[in-house]
Design an enzyme around this catalytic site. Structure first.
Site, PDB file in Angstrom:
ATOM      1  CE  LYS A  78      -3.905   1.653   2.526  1.00 42.96           C
ATOM      2  NZ  LYS A  78      -4.925   1.692   3.872  1.00 42.96           N
ATOM      3  CB  SER A 153      -8.212   3.338   2.514  1.00 33.56           C
ATOM      4  OG  SER A 153      -7.453   2.890   3.634  1.00 33.56           O
ATOM      5  CB  SER A 177      -8.244   0.678   5.505  1.00 33.04           C
ATOM      6  OG  SER A 177      -8.852   1.898   5.774  1.00 33.04           O
TER       7      SER A 177
END
Ligand SMILES: [Zn+2]
Lengths: 483, 465
Positions: A78, A153, A177
């Site tokens: 990420k 996310s 997330s």
């Protein structure tokens, strides 16, 4: 060559040379080239280094040199986790060209075990969002239907694992997330106990509740990654000095005789009917495997969304204030601005969701409102923790659907923040209380969209949690991703 | 009545590293922005790691000022935008939601006046702004960012600016004595004040460069407020800056005061539990207090109170005293240090340049006591040892400082003096009080080596014969 194998399978084959790491990585890069324009999982792809590293590892395997336990497994990261020499943008204009001078601890641990960081993946700006639509670089899309959001996310992580662009990924989970995209993209995602995994190098959003979490295609893969990334880190004072645990050992032990609490607040009103049915089928499966399931009421959950957004926004307003474009950032003339004007002009470059949360956060911390909002939210947090402590006296695990609804269309909820916030209701309990939770891909809806089931355990009981998740996952027969 | 309170910022200069990273705590004289790392530069993803030694040192200050140390200490973020603050918040301590700062409710008595300490907190120092005159640029140097700092907040217990100065001197000696800070390093100890007259509003005074200036600034402000009140004009509650060039306080924009710091707990640093045993251990490690030291010097060695005062309050010289004295020569050693050595080296730089050792001082004291050296010659020997670091014997030989106490030699010299100073001899015969003039002449001829008692003896004899 099948790119859809599990990370564990890859390791066992690469180890004995039946898979060439170079070939696998090259095929993976081809796959990325092929599907990226449809799903947009990546912000940065590191073609050259990935291939060079793969060659190097092949050579080590052939010459029987010592090789790290990942054996060249391609992993995506990420883009809010720092990688030395590779951009870390947080999907924000603020860090569009930022290259960290150091690796996050989780990244350096993966590298030292010979994982290949194949690229950095998309997220909502600074991890604020549940759909990956709030990325400065544009939204990621769900591989199961590209008109739909992949969750967030850590959307890029979920998409890249689901779309066979890597074998595993690291995301971060502040309010769900990791688990939201795991559920929406039909992969496994774990939010570890707060303090189990180092946050050093994770760009802070809400530092009292977030954790780095592994995402992969099987529970065993997630356990394998957790073995590598967990444990005390001298760069993070909040990591716990626990004895090291092998999370893959005894993972198939089963759940016979275990007690599971069904959180009534997470399966009732407002939950999609198909999601409810799937959850009930999951409960039946667990019962068939010898678990006892009972309803458990956690009424503090009703206040959890408000408490979560108060605390997370408050912390965000403080954590993100360093992005003033003074020390690093983007090209920006200084002409004609005095200090305060410069700062506000620079900060006007944050996206809408980040701006919203920073304003909200600054408000709830301001003099006269602190007690009314922030302290009250902390009280709710303590209440949730207390109710969970009570619950775990009675049961080993808690269960709920990961997301109360099915994936929805890109753009469908982007103008209604409150509606979006409410989709986090099932996941944020784990963040506010610090306990671990995992999302397991369980079914595909009649519309062809994934449904994930969530299991919770008490703090630092990841081993037990992974055993239960493994048992449930084994009962599923899911189709291949239609991409 | 005037009421003055203080906020003192004291850097823990004796620490190796900064408060939250391993960069050097001593940032002075380094190339700009060379003493920084991802943590103190506030780079994305970095996390603070609390320097436990800083907690210990701050606890020592708290104990020395009679403060209570809580069982748990915690950190807060003070949020505000300023270019010298890499994260745009300062990690500090805050007591609004229960005491979690390293010390509170202390007390120290100075010249019979009780000064209450409200709170002591541990925090990070920001970086430094550097103004480049020619280019009109404001530059930032983050070398100082993250340096461990202790803030000491007093109650408004001072009644005069002079009390403030006395307190600050005592405080500076105290932090130096317990070995946590060198208060004389540039910027190591900074003071802000607040002052009010009668029931009038409180005025904060900031930007004061030195201890001497805070006294002046407070004095100016006290006079300003008194003259306003005499004319029936109310004092405005505000922050005023000390203008060093004009020697006055100047009102700052009032907007600054309305700043809302939006304090929030610093979750990256877990609560630190302070067990009673740790406090006991720290207490044991604490050096003897200045007060206790002074008392010991007076009682045990019979050192005069004034000498003991000077000696005990200066860590450097009291350390030197401890190393050089023994039961017998303590008084003489104290005398040498406070009357002679102190005049050569009263600043930090000069102290560091001293080549003299405890051994030198000890043998010097012994020689004077054994009558091998006059006090006068002792002074010369000391001066030479300070400069060269040579041993006392070498110095005595090279400067020819041996004591002349043998009667024949002194008689010879006195005879010479009598020839040269006929007038003075006649005068001395008439008025014995003027004999000292002749003693002085003898001393000059012997370069101070003649034993004063013997000289006087012989002189008296010769004059009366
Ligand atoms: Zn540093």
């Amino acid at each position: 060559m099948n790119l859809g194998i599990s990370a564990t399978e890859f390791v066992s084959q690469a180890k004995v040379g039946t898979i060439s790491v170079e070939e696998f990585v090259a095929k993976t890069l081809d796959r990325i080239k092929l599907v990226e324009e449809k799903v947009h999982a990546f912000i940065t792809v590191d073609n050259q280094n990935a291939l060079a590293k793969a060659k190097e590892i092949d050579k080590k395997i052939k010459s029987k040199d010592k090789v790290g336990i990942c054996f060249g497994m391609p992993v995506s990261i990420k883009d809010n986790l720092c990688t030395a020499g590779m951009k870390t943008t947080c999907a924000s204009k603020m860090l569009e060209n930022f290259i960290a001078p150091y690796d996050a601890t989780v990244v350096s641990r993966l590298k030292s075990e010979d994982a290949i960081i194949i690229g950095k993946v998309n997220l909502d700006e600074f991890a604020m969002g549940s759909t990956t639509e709030f990325s400065y670089f544009g939204p990621s899309r769900n591989p199961w239907n590209v008109d739909y959001v992949p969750g967030g996310s850590s959307g890029g992580s979920g998409v890249s694992v689901s779309a066979l662009e890597c074998l595993a990924s690291l995301g971060s989970d502040t309010g769900g997330s990791v688990r939201s995209p795991a559920s929406f993209c039909s992969v496994v995602g774990l939010k570890p106990t707060y303090g189990l995994v180092s946050r050093y190098g994770l760009v802070s959003y809400a530092n009292s509740i977030e954790q780095v979490g592994p995402m992969a295609r099987t529970v065993e893969d997630v356990a394998f990654l957790l073995n590598i990334i967990s444990g005390y880190d001298s760069h993070d004072d909040t990591t716990i000095k626990n004895d090291s645990v092998d999370y893959t050992k005894d993972i198939s032990l089963g759940i016979s005789g275990k007690k599971i609490g069904i959180i009534t607040q997470m399966i009732g009103q407002g939950v999609d009917q198909e999601v409810v049915s799937a959850t009930n089928r999951a409960i039946s499966k667990l019962q068939e495997l010898g678990a006892e399931c009972i309803p458990i009421s956690l009424d503090a959950v009703e206040h959890s969304v408000a408490a979560y957004y108060t605390i997370a926004s408050a912390e965000a307003s403080s954590n993100l204030s360093r992005y003033d474009n003074l020390r690093y950032g983007f090209d920006f003339g200084t002409e004609g601005y005095e200090f305060k004007a410069f700062i506000s002009k620079a900060r006007s470059n944050f996206g809408p969701e980040v701006t919203r949360r920073m304003l909200l956060g600054a408000f709830v911390l301001s003099a006269g409102y602190y007690g009314k909002y922030y302290l009250k939210a902390q009280k709710v947090r303590a209440m949730i923790k207390a109710q969970l402590d009570e619950a775990f006296k009675k049961v080993d695990f808690l269960i709920s659907p990961t997301m109360p609804i099915l994936p929805f269309k890109v753009g469908e909820k982007i103008d209604d923040p409150l509606k979006l916030y409410l989709t986090d209701i099932n996941t944020i309990t784990a963040n506010l209380s610090g306990i671990p939770a995992i999302s397991i891909p369980f079914e595909i809806s009649s519309s062809g969209l994934p449904i994930g089931i969530q299991l919770f355990a008490n703090s630092f009981e990841e081993k037990k949690l992974l055993q239960a998740a493994y048992a449930l996952h084994k009962t599923t027969h899911l189709p291949e991703v239609p991409l | 009545m005037t009421r003055i309170g203080l906020e003192i910022h004291c850097q823990l200069t004796k620490l190796e590293s900064k408060l939250f990273c391993s960069c050097k705590a001593e940032y002075r004289n380094l190339a700009p922005n060379s003493n920084i790392c991802p943590v103190c530069a506030g780079l994305p993803g970095s996390l603070p790691i609390l320097n436990k030694k800083a907690v210990e040192k701050a606890a020592m200050i708290s104990l020395a000022l009679g403060c209570t140390i809580p069982q748990k200490i915690g950190f807060f973020r003070k949020n505000y935008f300023y270019p010298d603050l890499p994260k745009n918040f300062q990690i500090t301590q805050y007591n609004a939601y229960g005491p979690t700062s390293i010390g509170s409710d202390g007390k120290i008595t100075i010249q019979g006046k009780e000064i209450n300490i409200r709170r002591i907190q541990l925090e990070e120092d920001p970086g430094r702004l550097v103004y480049e005159g020619k280019s009109m640029l404001t530059l930032v140097d983050y070398n100082r960012a993250g340096t461990p700092l202790v803030e000491i907040v007093t109650e408004p217990d001072f009644e005069t600016p002079k009390q403030v100065r006395v307190f600050l001197n005592v405080l500076a000696d105290l932090v130096e004595n317990i070995g946590v800070s060198d208060p004389y390093l540039e910027g190591a100890m900074r003071v802000d004040g607040n002052i009010s007259e009668g029931d009038g509003n409180r005025v904060e005074i900031k930007n004061v460069g030195s201890f001497r200036d805070i006294e002046k600034a407070l004095h100016f402000e006290m006079t300003r407020q008194q003259s306003l009140l005499e004319r029936g004009i109310p004092v405005v509650a505000e922050t005023r800056h000390w203008d060093d060039a004009r020697r006055i306080t100047v009102s700052s924009r009032s907007k600054e005061e309305e700043q809302d710091y939006r304090y929030i707990p610093e979750a990256d640093i877990p609560i630190v539990l302070i067990r009673n045993e740790s406090i006991e251990t720290i207490k044991k490690q604490m050096p003897e207090s200045i007060v206790a030291k002074r008392e010991r010097y007076v009682k045990k060695y019979g050192i005069p109170a004034q000498v003991a005062d000077v000696l005990s309050s200066d860590r450097f010289y009291s350390d030197l005293f401890e190393k050089s004295h023994n039961e017998k020569n303590a008084k003489e050693v104290a005398n040498i240090i406070t009357t002679d050595l102190l005049s050569y080296a009263d600043t930090r730089e000069k102290k560091l340049e001293l080549k003299i050792t405890a051994q030198h001082i000890s043998s010097l004291a012994d020689s004077i006591m054994d009558n091998k050296l006059t006090r006068n010659s002792g002074k010369q020997a000391l001066q030479e040892m300070v400069k060269t670091g040579k041993s006392l014997l070498d110095v005595m030989a090279s400067l020819d400082l041996g004591h002349v106490s043998d009667v024949n030699s002194i008689e010879k010299i006195i005879d010479e003096v009598f020839k040269e100073e006929e007038k003075a001899v006649t005068e001395a015969r008439r008025n014995p009080d003027t004999i000292n003039y002749l003693v002085g002449k003898v001393m000059r001829k012997t370069k101070g080596k003649a034993d004063p008692a013997t000289t006087l003896d012989i002189l008296r004899k010769k004059l009366s014969s």
